[in-house]
Write a protein that holds these residues in place. Structure first.
Motif, PDB file in Angstrom:
ATOM      1  N   ASP A 150     -14.138  -1.841 -60.665  1.00 51.43           N
ATOM      2  CA  ASP A 150     -13.568  -3.003 -59.985  1.00 51.43           C
ATOM      3  C   ASP A 150     -14.387  -3.405 -58.762  1.00 51.43           C
ATOM      4  O   ASP A 150     -14.583  -4.602 -58.496  1.00 51.43           O
ATOM      5  N   ASP A 151     -14.842  -2.405 -58.000  1.00 50.12           N
ATOM      6  CA  ASP A 151     -15.616  -2.722 -56.796  1.00 50.12           C
ATOM      7  C   ASP A 151     -16.916  -3.441 -57.159  1.00 50.12           C
ATOM      8  O   ASP A 151     -17.341  -4.371 -56.455  1.00 50.12           O
ATOM      9  N   LYS A 154     -16.079  -7.060 -58.128  1.00 45.90           N
ATOM     10  CA  LYS A 154     -15.761  -7.866 -56.936  1.00 45.90           C
ATOM     11  C   LYS A 154     -17.023  -8.176 -56.132  1.00 45.90           C
ATOM     12  O   LYS A 154     -17.193  -9.288 -55.630  1.00 45.90           O
TER      13      LYS A 154
END
Length: 621
Positions: A150-151, A154
């Motif tokens: 996810d990081d 993003k």
């Protein structure tokens, strides 16, 4: 049941389809040229259509490597997981033309100068590339080839959204959608469907390479082997000159970021040096141009052999080894002569055969006997002798009305004219000929060498297919090209079959046409289109000024019983009056037209005082 057998054979045909794009899981020969892309540097791959440009780019495409069984298991590719390759095909892609967008009071703020139009063009190009990079990331994430958390998603989304005024996205899937929306918005603006483009951001500094560098940095967090992104752009000749200049400018200004480029285009159709920076071109040291047509004879033969072996191995895994070179074998001209006269009932042919059998020199071959009877016996070099041998065979077949045969490995390679796609087309036809009466392909695999007549039928079938394809596949001028090629083929036939006046024997393999540049621009444009479509080849002829020289693709040769070998220096001039007749719908007989052009040439040759400026001087042995 017998009528179904060819269908079974065709279904098993390992050589079709011949186009990379039509194959479900293409087999690719991993060449040394392709492996260059796993190093740093920019590569421009150019050549005629069907020479393998797409295959070379696809080898470096990380997503394709995962999807293709052969590349996935290739030890050569496996060693180079440091490159993230992103393939982009420009063919059939709609691109905006901001330079010709109709201006009004609402959109003029975007179109006020040529610089602003160029900024829009560059911006759109960058979005195309970024869109493909993110699409690849999504595909590689879903296939578990890249580890992307996810990081990472993003981080990639934030850098693109902030620099390109894309709607905020928190994951890659949504980001793909938002970039697509921005591309559609700009396309609609160029077509005056909308008058504003809120996503467009006027920039003081181009940060494309910075953004791509940050994408790579985010990916390296969990994929530490990566050290460069390579953008692979296919069919670059389809880009407008403005987009080509914008692309070259991006290639020229990497700003120290680990971004490399591979560009593929049809030779002569891409401006490889022009940029949008005033007074600055894309220099040779900033790119390596790889001419795929530049393979020497031995390299190209090896390429054909390896591609054939891969095709057969995939279709028939039980086959330990397969050599198309052994299957097609080598046939001497005297072997072809013997086959041509076998079973003939032509009285003149039988009389010639009887004279040949009674010759004093028993070691003399038939084509040598014919040359001697024609008064062409003073041949001074091995190369000249080789050319005279084929020319003699062609004239023998023409004079005595016996069939001419195309057979042997070197003949098939020569007919393909440096195009691997056309080589496979000939083999596909040959496969059907060899197996058409069999329910199993064993005859093709086990038989060898193949019969001369079977090889000939395969060569003629593929030649007829190419001739009939012109009106369907020519990108432009399909009607004129479908008419032009048979006219030119019959014209070569007139020159190469001329045993009466002996021009075919004095100057063998005459196959290059010349037309005046200043008076025939319309027809030269048609011929240039035919060159792009792979039906003719441009020929550079010394220091001749004011003429455009070209020849037919050699695969057409069996349609007209002409030479498949390298052309001679002798030209075939086409006077404007005859060239213009190509457009006349009332003139539709290529054989009659060709005889008229040849007769006009012959009259000038026989009267030196009226010699045409395009003639090449006296014929010599």
């Amino acid at each position: 049941m017998a009528s179904e057998l060819p269908m079974i054979s065709n279904f098993l045909n390992p050589f079709r389809p011949v186009k990379f794009e039509d194959e479900g899981s293409p087999l690719i020969f991993v060449s040394d040229q392709a492996m260059q892309q796993f190093t740093a540097g920019n590569y421009f791959f150019t050549g005629k259509r069907g020479c393998g440009k797409t295959s070379i780019l696809k080898i470096s495409d990380t997503l394709f490597q995962n999807e293709n069984d052969y590349l996935r298991s290739s030890p050569r590719v496996e060693k180079y997981k440091t490159t993230f390759g992103v393939y982009i095909n420009l063919n059939n892609r709609s691109t905006p033309d901001f330079y010709n967008t109709r201006q009004n009071k609402y959109n003029k703020k975007y179109l006020i100068t040529s610089g602003s139009k160029q900024a829009l063009t560059t911006y759109y190009l960058e979005l195309i590339v970024l869109h493909k990079i993110i699409e690849h990331c999504v595909g590689l994430r879903d296939a578990a080839i890249f580890m992307i958390d996810d990081d990472c998603e993003k981080g990639i989304s934030n850098i693109i959204c902030s620099e390109y005024r894309i709607e905020n996205s928190h994951n890659l899937d949504h980001l793909v959608y938002e970039i697509e929306s921005a591309l559609v918005e700009m396309l609609e603006f160029s077509r005056c469907i909308r008058e504003d483009i809120p996503s467009f951001k006027t920039r003081h500094e181009n940060k494309f390479h910075f953004v791509v560098g940050r994408i790579l940095q985010a990916l390296k967090g969990l994929n530490q082997d990566l050290n460069q992104i390579r953008i692979l752009i296919d069919d670059s000749e389809t880009f407008s000159p403005e987009f080509q200049a914008a692309l070259n400018t991006l290639i020229r200004t990497p700003r120290g970021e680990p971004v490399a480029w591979s560009i593929a285009y049809v030779d002569g159709r891409y401006r490889a040096a022009e940029t949008t920076i005033a007074g600055q071109a894309l220099a040779r040291e900033e790119r390596t141009i790889v001419y795929l047509d530049g393979l020497d004879a031995a390299e190209y033969e090896k390429f054909c052999t390896e591609v054939t072996r891969l095709r057969v191995k995939r279709a028939f895994p039980q086959v330990a080894d397969f050599s198309i070179k052994d299957k097609l074998a080598a046939f001497e001209i005297d072997e072809l002569c013997a086959e041509s006269f076998k079973g003939t009932t032509n009285k003149r042919a039988i009389a010639f055969l009887n004279d040949f059998e009674k010759r004093d020199n028993r070691s003399q071959k038939m084509w040598e006997f014919f040359l001697e009877r024609s008064g062409i016996d003073d041949v001074r070099s091995h190369d000249a002798l080789r050319k005279k041998a084929l020319a003699s065979y062609i004239c023998i077949c023409a004079k005595y009305r016996v069939p001419m045969y195309y057979a042997s490995f070197k003949t098939v390679v020569s007919l393909s004219d440096g195009c691997i796609r056309d080589f496979l087309e000939v083999l596909g036809s040959l496969y059907e000929e060899v197996t058409h009466a069999c329910s199993e392909p064993n005859r093709f695999l086990q038989l060898g060498p193949y019969d001369i007549r079977e090889q000939d039928r395969g060569c003629r079938d593929s030649a007829a297919r190419k001739l009939h394809s012109i009106s369907d596949y020519a990108e432009k001028n399909g009607y004129h090209l479908a008419k032009l090629v048979p006219f030119l083929g019959h014209l070569v036939k007139e020159f190469q079959h001329d045993h009466k006046y002996k021009s075919a024997l004095k100057n063998p393999d005459r196959a290059v046409f010349s037309i005046q540049l200043s008076r025939n621009d319309k027809y030269i444009e048609i011929i240039r289109d035919a060159e792009v479509d792979g039906y003719v080849r441009r020929v550079e002829v010394g220091a001749r000024q004011g003429v455009y020289c070209f020849r037919l693709h050699r695969q057409f040769a069996p349609n007209f019983d002409i030479s498949y070998r390298e052309h001679s220096e002798g030209l075939i001039p086409i006077p404007p009056i005859f060239l213009h007749q190509i457009e006349d719908r009332d003139i539709d007989n290529p054989s009659t037209w060709a005889m008229q052009v040849f007769d006009a040439w012959l009259r000038k040759r026989q009267n030196p005082g009226q010699a045409d400026l395009l003639d090449d001087g006296e014929d010599e042995l």
